[in-house]
Each structure stands twice: as C-alpha cells, then as structure tokens.
Scaffold this motif. Structure first.
Motif, PDB file in Angstrom:
ATOM      1  N   ARG A 100      62.663 -14.255   5.701  1.00  0.00           N
ATOM      2  CA  ARG A 100      63.507 -14.837   6.750  1.00  0.00           C
ATOM      3  C   ARG A 100      64.100 -16.155   6.258  1.00  0.00           C
ATOM      4  O   ARG A 100      63.514 -16.826   5.399  1.00  0.00           O
ATOM      5  CB  ARG A 100      62.667 -15.139   7.999  1.00  0.00           C
ATOM      6  N   ARG A 129      51.362  -8.405  11.149  1.00  0.00           N
ATOM      7  CA  ARG A 129      51.902  -7.078  11.450  1.00  0.00           C
ATOM      8  C   ARG A 129      50.769  -6.074  11.609  1.00  0.00           C
ATOM      9  O   ARG A 129      50.832  -5.191  12.455  1.00  0.00           O
ATOM     10  CB  ARG A 129      52.854  -6.608  10.327  1.00  0.00           C
ATOM     11  N   GLY A 299      59.191 -10.763  22.556  1.00  0.00           N
ATOM     12  CA  GLY A 299      59.424  -9.645  23.464  1.00  0.00           C
ATOM     13  C   GLY A 299      60.024  -9.950  24.806  1.00  0.00           C
ATOM     14  O   GLY A 299      60.848  -9.180  25.313  1.00  0.00           O
ATOM     15  N   HIS A 369      67.742 -11.134   7.575  1.00  0.00           N
ATOM     16  CA  HIS A 369      66.720 -11.033   6.518  1.00  0.00           C
ATOM     17  C   HIS A 369      67.208 -11.895   5.359  1.00  0.00           C
ATOM     18  O   HIS A 369      68.407 -12.108   5.202  1.00  0.00           O
ATOM     19  CB  HIS A 369      66.596  -9.590   6.042  1.00  0.00           C
ATOM     20  N   ARG A 452      60.395  -5.344   8.705  1.00  0.00           N
ATOM     21  CA  ARG A 452      60.573  -6.249   9.840  1.00  0.00           C
ATOM     22  C   ARG A 452      60.919  -5.493  11.116  1.00  0.00           C
ATOM     23  O   ARG A 452      61.310  -6.126  12.110  1.00  0.00           O
ATOM     24  CB  ARG A 452      61.693  -7.245   9.539  1.00  0.00           C
ATOM     25  N   CYS A 454      61.011  -3.949  14.667  1.00  0.00           N
ATOM     26  CA  CYS A 454      60.380  -4.553  15.847  1.00  0.00           C
ATOM     27  C   CYS A 454      58.972  -3.985  16.054  1.00  0.00           C
ATOM     28  O   CYS A 454      58.806  -2.785  16.271  1.00  0.00           O
ATOM     29  CB  CYS A 454      61.228  -4.249  17.074  1.00  0.00           C
TER      30      CYS A 454
HETATM   31  C1  HEM Z   1      64.421  -3.499  24.257  1.00  0.00           C
HETATM   32  C2  HEM Z   1      63.594  -4.358  23.742  1.00  0.00           C
HETATM   33  C3  HEM Z   1      63.577  -4.805  22.303  1.00  0.00           C
HETATM   34  C4  HEM Z   1      64.502  -4.655  21.308  1.00  0.00           C
HETATM   35  C5  HEM Z   1      65.848  -3.928  21.372  1.00  0.00           C
HETATM   36  C6  HEM Z   1      63.975  -5.289  20.125  1.00  0.00           C
HETATM   37  C7  HEM Z   1      64.623  -5.326  18.901  1.00  0.00           C
HETATM   38  C8  HEM Z   1      64.163  -6.056  17.818  1.00  0.00           C
HETATM   39  C9  HEM Z   1      64.880  -6.216  16.587  1.00  0.00           C
HETATM   40  C10 HEM Z   1      66.234  -5.607  16.278  1.00  0.00           C
HETATM   41  C11 HEM Z   1      64.140  -7.008  15.778  1.00  0.00           C
HETATM   42  C12 HEM Z   1      64.515  -7.514  14.381  1.00  0.00           C
HETATM   43  C13 HEM Z   1      64.167  -6.492  13.335  1.00  0.00           C
HETATM   44  C14 HEM Z   1      64.561  -6.978  11.944  1.00  0.00           C
HETATM   45  O1  HEM Z   1      64.452  -8.157  11.637  1.00  0.00           O
HETATM   46  O2  HEM Z   1      65.003  -6.153  11.141  1.00  0.00           O
HETATM   47  C15 HEM Z   1      62.944  -7.356  16.490  1.00  0.00           C
HETATM   48  C16 HEM Z   1      61.948  -8.157  15.994  1.00  0.00           C
HETATM   49  C17 HEM Z   1      60.804  -8.454  16.675  1.00  0.00           C
HETATM   50  N1  HEM Z   1      60.444  -7.996  17.917  1.00  0.00           N
HETATM   51 FE1  HEM Z   1      61.532  -6.815  19.133  1.00  0.00          FE
HETATM   52  N2  HEM Z   1      62.759  -5.811  20.416  1.00  0.00           N
HETATM   53  C18 HEM Z   1      62.460  -5.525  21.727  1.00  0.00           C
HETATM   54  C19 HEM Z   1      61.309  -5.832  22.408  1.00  0.00           C
HETATM   55  C20 HEM Z   1      60.206  -6.429  21.851  1.00  0.00           C
HETATM   56  C21 HEM Z   1      58.915  -6.597  22.498  1.00  0.00           C
HETATM   57  C22 HEM Z   1      58.559  -6.084  23.888  1.00  0.00           C
HETATM   58  C23 HEM Z   1      58.122  -7.285  21.622  1.00  0.00           C
HETATM   59  C24 HEM Z   1      56.683  -7.725  21.765  1.00  0.00           C
HETATM   60  C25 HEM Z   1      55.865  -7.346  22.665  1.00  0.00           C
HETATM   61  C26 HEM Z   1      58.903  -7.563  20.432  1.00  0.00           C
HETATM   62  C27 HEM Z   1      58.450  -8.264  19.351  1.00  0.00           C
HETATM   63  C28 HEM Z   1      59.200  -8.513  18.222  1.00  0.00           C
HETATM   64  C29 HEM Z   1      58.743  -9.350  17.121  1.00  0.00           C
HETATM   65  C30 HEM Z   1      57.408 -10.106  17.054  1.00  0.00           C
HETATM   66  C31 HEM Z   1      59.747  -9.314  16.154  1.00  0.00           C
HETATM   67  C32 HEM Z   1      59.748 -10.014  14.798  1.00  0.00           C
HETATM   68  C33 HEM Z   1      59.256  -9.025  13.741  1.00  0.00           C
HETATM   69  C34 HEM Z   1      59.227  -9.595  12.338  1.00  0.00           C
HETATM   70  O3  HEM Z   1      59.945 -10.553  12.053  1.00  0.00           O
HETATM   71  O4  HEM Z   1      58.473  -9.057  11.501  1.00  0.00           O
HETATM   72  N3  HEM Z   1      60.150  -7.017  20.602  1.00  0.00           N
HETATM   73  N4  HEM Z   1      62.974  -6.754  17.730  1.00  0.00           N
END
Ligand code: HEM
Length: 525
Positions: A100, A129, A299, A369, A452, A454
């Motif tokens: 990141r 993770r 989230g 990224h 990465r 979600c």
């Molecule tokens: C409709 C709901 C959601 C959508 C569309 C969504 C979509 C995404 C996307 C596109 C990413 C970035 C992926 C990347 O960097 O390539 C992401 C990262 C993340 N999301 Fe979600 N998300 C949603 C809900 C949630 C929920 C409910 C949680 C936790 C309970 C969550 C936790 C996270 C976390 C912690 C990351 C960072 C992951 C990382 O950097 O390794 N997300 N999400």
C-alpha cells in the motif's frame, strides 16, 4: 475501504513532490503502458480528475486499452480497466503488487498504517489476514454470526418504522452495530453510544489527516522528524491528539472483550474467538487487536453505502420492489420475517442483491496497491513504487472463473458487452432466463482481487442480503409527494474512496398490520 470523502488517488498525489528530481534525472528506456501525454516535470497532473475518477479512467480504458499509465510529479500511476489484467497482476503476481502507499500524516504520524487497509505487505499483513480469514473467511464460518445479523436487522426495522425520516442515520447505526457486535460482541445503545462515537471520531480524524494537501508533511515527509515545538509543526501536535483517539478506538473495545472474558460473560465474537484459551505474545496481541479494529474501519461505511442504495433503488424502481415482495410473500408468507434459512429459496432477492452491488459501485476505484519490484507486464515496464488503481466501475470483463472461455473480451460492472443496458436496474439479468445464461456475478469483482481482496466480503454479502429481505418483507418504499408532486431522487453517487448515494427523500411505510406486528416483535426473538 476507509474514508467516505477522500479519494486514495488524491491522498497519494499529495505526498509526491519529492519525486520531481527523479523525473528529470531518472528516465527509464523501457516503455510504460500507454496513456495521455504529460508535460515536462509536472507530468499528467492536469489529466487527473478530481471528481468521479472512474469516468475518466474508463475513457482511458477505451482509448488506451486494459492498462494505462500516467505520471504525476514523478509518481507512476497504473490504471487497470480489465479484469484479466487485474487477475494477472494483482493475483498471479501478488508478491509484487500487494503493498500500500505510505501516507506520512495519516499513516505514519497518526498511526493508521496499523489498520489492515493501509498495512504494508509483509508478515504482519499475513497474520491479520489469517485471523480474519479464520473467523469470517467463508460463508460457512459466518453461519454462527447470522443470529447477530438477524437481530441487528430487526432492530433496524424498528428504528425505521418509528422514525423513517432518519433512514440514513439508522443505516449508519446498524452497520456500526453489526460490525462492533461481530468484532467484539458489543451491543450498541440506541442513542449516543460511546463505542460508535469513538469510532466515528477516529474515522473523521482519518478523513482530516489524509485530506490531500492538508499537511505539509505529506509533501515533505522528512518534516515528520521535527519536534513539536518547531515553528510550523502544529501538525505534530494534531497528530498526537488524533493518535490518542485512534488508540482509544482500538484499545477500548478490546479491553471490553478481555474484561468480559475474565468475568466469563463474553458473547462469541471475532476477538473472543481469537483470544479464547490463548496466551498471546506482544506481537500476537497487536495483530488480534488491530485486525479487530480493521473490521470497523474497513467495513462499516461500505455497508452503509450499499444498504442506503438499496432504499434508493427501491424508491426509483417500484416494479422491482413488487417482484421481490411477491417472492417473499410466496416463500416466507406474512406471518414471519425472512431469515438466512430462506436464502436458497429466494432467487429474485439474491439477484436483487447482486444488482445493488453492481449498480452502486461502493469503491469505484478501490484502494491503490503499490508495486514493490520493477515488473514487465504484457511487454510494458511497470516501475517499482507505482500505484496501481483498479477501475471497478468499468472493467473489461474476463472472469476469474472463466479464464479459458471465449468471453475474454467482454466488459463488466457498467459495460454493455457484459451487462445488457448497464445503466438499467434489472435484477433479472442474474436469473436463468429462457435458457439465456445469467450475466456475470458482480461479487467476483467488486470486492477486489489478489492478496488484498476484501476480507469482509462474506459479512458484507450477508448483511446486504438480510437487510434487503427483511426490509422488503415489511416496508413499502416509494417516492415522497410534496405539494402534490412526486419527488424523484437523483442518482448521483459521491466521489471518494467509498462512494455513497447523495442523501435523498423517500416514503417508507409498513406493508400491512401484520407487517407492523412483525416489526414490533421482540428484536431478540
Ligand atoms: C459492500 C460492501 C463492501 C465492498 C464492496 C468492499 C470492497 C472492498 C474493496 C474493493 C477493497 C480493496 C481491495 C483491494 O485493495 O484490492 C476492500 C478492502 C477491505 N475491506 Fe471491504 N468491502 C465491503 C465491506 C467490507 C466489510 C463488511 C468489511 C469488514 C467487516 C470489510 C473489510 C475490508 C478490509 C479490512 C479491507 C482491507 C484489506 C487489505 O488491505 O488487505 N469490507 N473492500
């Protein structure tokens, strides 16, 4: 996903002045992917859009192909418009494409770099993770959290019933409640909840600390080392204050779980699961604590955007609402609320959830990224340190599960070659229609790719599903009438890392006396 108002692209652009010199002296002979022509020194600064980035990036996609490149003050930015390229780069070359960007003020000084979404790629990242995957990493693992989702959604129905004008606030409280209860087993209070308040304050501070150009230290990162008393170093005092709020947001609920466990009364939660029967090292303690906090930070706001857009869609598309309600009436009937046990029997509701996720692209350009090694991809030079931005809004569709099929060159979320009339809200595109294959499931894209991806996707999917099924079982949602005129809400999603529907008015009424009785049932029932 982290902040409602600020785009990650903007954040990253804020801290890149130091690359000016590199721009002049460090020309690389290899060819970068195509993109708009830049100017000497400043590069493509004028080409970078400040609102609705996804539309400009989609134009680049159409003009330059799957991968395009711009350079702003020496910072290379790669925009991906193709799912195939996203899979090939972020997934297959995950070891190189999963870091990141560094945010000097928000990440380094305030401390947000410990939250998963900003955590540098490495061992700690893998441990977070692993923790999250272990507890909420697949649909089956999430089954034990279904009762929590059902109870919190029943509470949501009650709130909406008693005060429908405050829909947005109810959606926000419910998303926070589901996330806090899943992470810590904590039940929020109806008003002025201290945990919600703390988390919201910390998240607001994040928006402020990461605002583009707001802090000199983002332009000159070396200033992070000056002492607080130094003239012009007010940002250091602010960072200390915000660091304290962030620390409390992370520490207070964690301590709450530990105390409840000591007293033998801790409900099941992400944190209690990870702590149960273990004596943790300092490093393990850090990863459990911060991975739990990452769930709220990542989230809550994404769920808010999706559920709010469900109400917008139902206001705008009454025929879809009627079909969904007809299915609920036929399968569930008027005497009980739907539950997760009904999910497989409600294909139209399933299709509706997919259409909501396609139509309202929560994170249209995702979180950038950072590339940790020079790479050659499809013959193009991708320099180390490049930021990679995925344009979810319009991505050439090349399904992860369909890699060898001839559908290679089709498009996705908003593209006519993948989705017939993409701007039309039509859940039926996901149903088996007269032998015609359903259109691709947007959930294989909108949650991202590679290492990465979600980690909350199953929780998100479950939350959106139960909110959709329960809300439509008991409420009729329609346009408000003001001075005898129906008010049609505008569809104009906000720009930002998390895109939200603009606030809108709608009428929400219980469908029947039986619906009122269901709403008023004990929410814990
Ligand atoms: C409709 C709901 C959601 C959508 C569309 C969504 C979509 C995404 C996307 C596109 C990413 C970035 C992926 C990347 O960097 O390539 C992401 C990262 C993340 N999301 Fe979600 N998300 C949603 C809900 C949630 C929920 C409910 C949680 C936790 C309970 C969550 C936790 C996270 C976390 C912690 C990351 C960072 C992951 C990382 O950097 O390794 N997300 N999400």
């Amino acid at each position: 996903m982290l902040t409602p108002n600020v785009t990650w692209l903007d954040l990253c652009l804020a801290g890149i002045g130091v690359y000016l010199v590199k721009q002049v002296f460090n020309k690389n002979p290899a060819s970068y992917p195509p993109g708009p022509r830049g100017w000497p020194l400043i590069g493509n600064i004028q080409d970078i859009p400040h609102i609705k980035h996804w539309l400009t990036f989609a134009e680049w996609g159409k003009k330059y192909g799957a991968i395009s490149h711009v350079e702003v003050l020496g910072q290379h930015i790669i925009v991906i418009n193709s799912v195939k390229s996203a899979v090939d780069m972020l997934d297959k070359k995950g070891a190189v494409y999963s870091d990141r960007p560094v945010l000097p003020m928000a990440g380094e000084l305030v401390g947000w770099k410990h939250i998963l979404a900003l955590l540098p790629y490495g061992d700690r990242f893998r441990q977070y993770r692993k923790n999250i995957h272990h507890i909420i990493g697949n649909r089956a693992a999430l089954d034990v959290y279904h009762p929590i989702e059902e109870i919190e959604t029943r509470r949501f129905l009650k709130r909406v019933f008693s005060n429908p004008e405050q829909l947005q606030a109810h959606v926000r409280l419910t998303a926070g409640a589901i996330t806090l209860r899943t992470s810590y087993g904590y039940e929020v209070k109806e008003n002025n909840d201290p945990f919600i308040d703390l988390a919201e304050r910390a998240m607001n501070n994040f928006s402020r600390s990461s605002a583009p150009g707001a802090f000199i230290v983002d332009i000159v990162p070396l200033l992070a080392n000056v002492p607080e008393w130094f003239p012009g170093a007010g940002f250091k005092r602010l960072a200390r204050e915000w660091r304290q709020t962030l620390k409390e947001m992370v520490d207070v609920p964690y301590k709450f779980v530990k105390e409840q466990m000591d007293a033998g009364i801790a409900p099941m939660s992400f944190t209690s699961n990870l702590l149960e029967g273990r004596i943790l090292s300092a490093e393990e303690d850090h990863t459990v604590k911060w991975s739990a906090a990452s769930l709220y930070a990542g989230g809550a706001d994404s769920i808010v955007s999706t559920i709010y857009s469900l109400f917008l869609a139902m206001t705008l598309f009454p025929d879809v609402q009627k079909k969904a309600q007809a299915e609920l009436d036929a399968v569930v009937g008027p005497d009980r609320l739907p539950s997760f046990a009904d999910r497989d029997s409600l294909p139209y509701i399933e299709a509706l959830v997919k259409e909501i996720l396609r139509w309202n692209v929560v994170g249209p350009t995702s979180i950038p990224h950072r590339v940790t090694e020079d790479d050659i991809h499809d013959g193009y030079h991708i320099p180390k340190g490049s930021l990679v931005i995925l344009n979810f809004w319009l991505v050439r569709y090349f399904s992860v599960f369909d890699i060898s099929a001839k559908s290679k060159d089709r498009f996705m979320l908003n593209d006519p070659q993948t989705y017939a009339n993409p701007s039309q809200f039509n859940p039926e595109r996901f149903l088996d229609n007269n032998g015609k294959d359903p259109e691709p499931d947007p959930r294989t894209i909108c949650f991202g790719f590679g290492r990465r991806i979600c980690p909350g996707l199953h929780l998100a999917d479950a939350s959106v599903w139960i909110s959709t099924a329960m809300s439509l079982a008991v409420f009729d949602i329609s346009k408000v009438v003001e001075k005898d005129v129906e008010v049609t809400p505008e569809v104009d999603p906000t720009s930002g890392t998390i895109s939200h529907p603009k606030p809108f008015k709608c009428s929400i009424k219980p469908r029947s006396a039986k619906a009122v009785a269901l709403i008023q049932q004990d929410a814990n029932y």
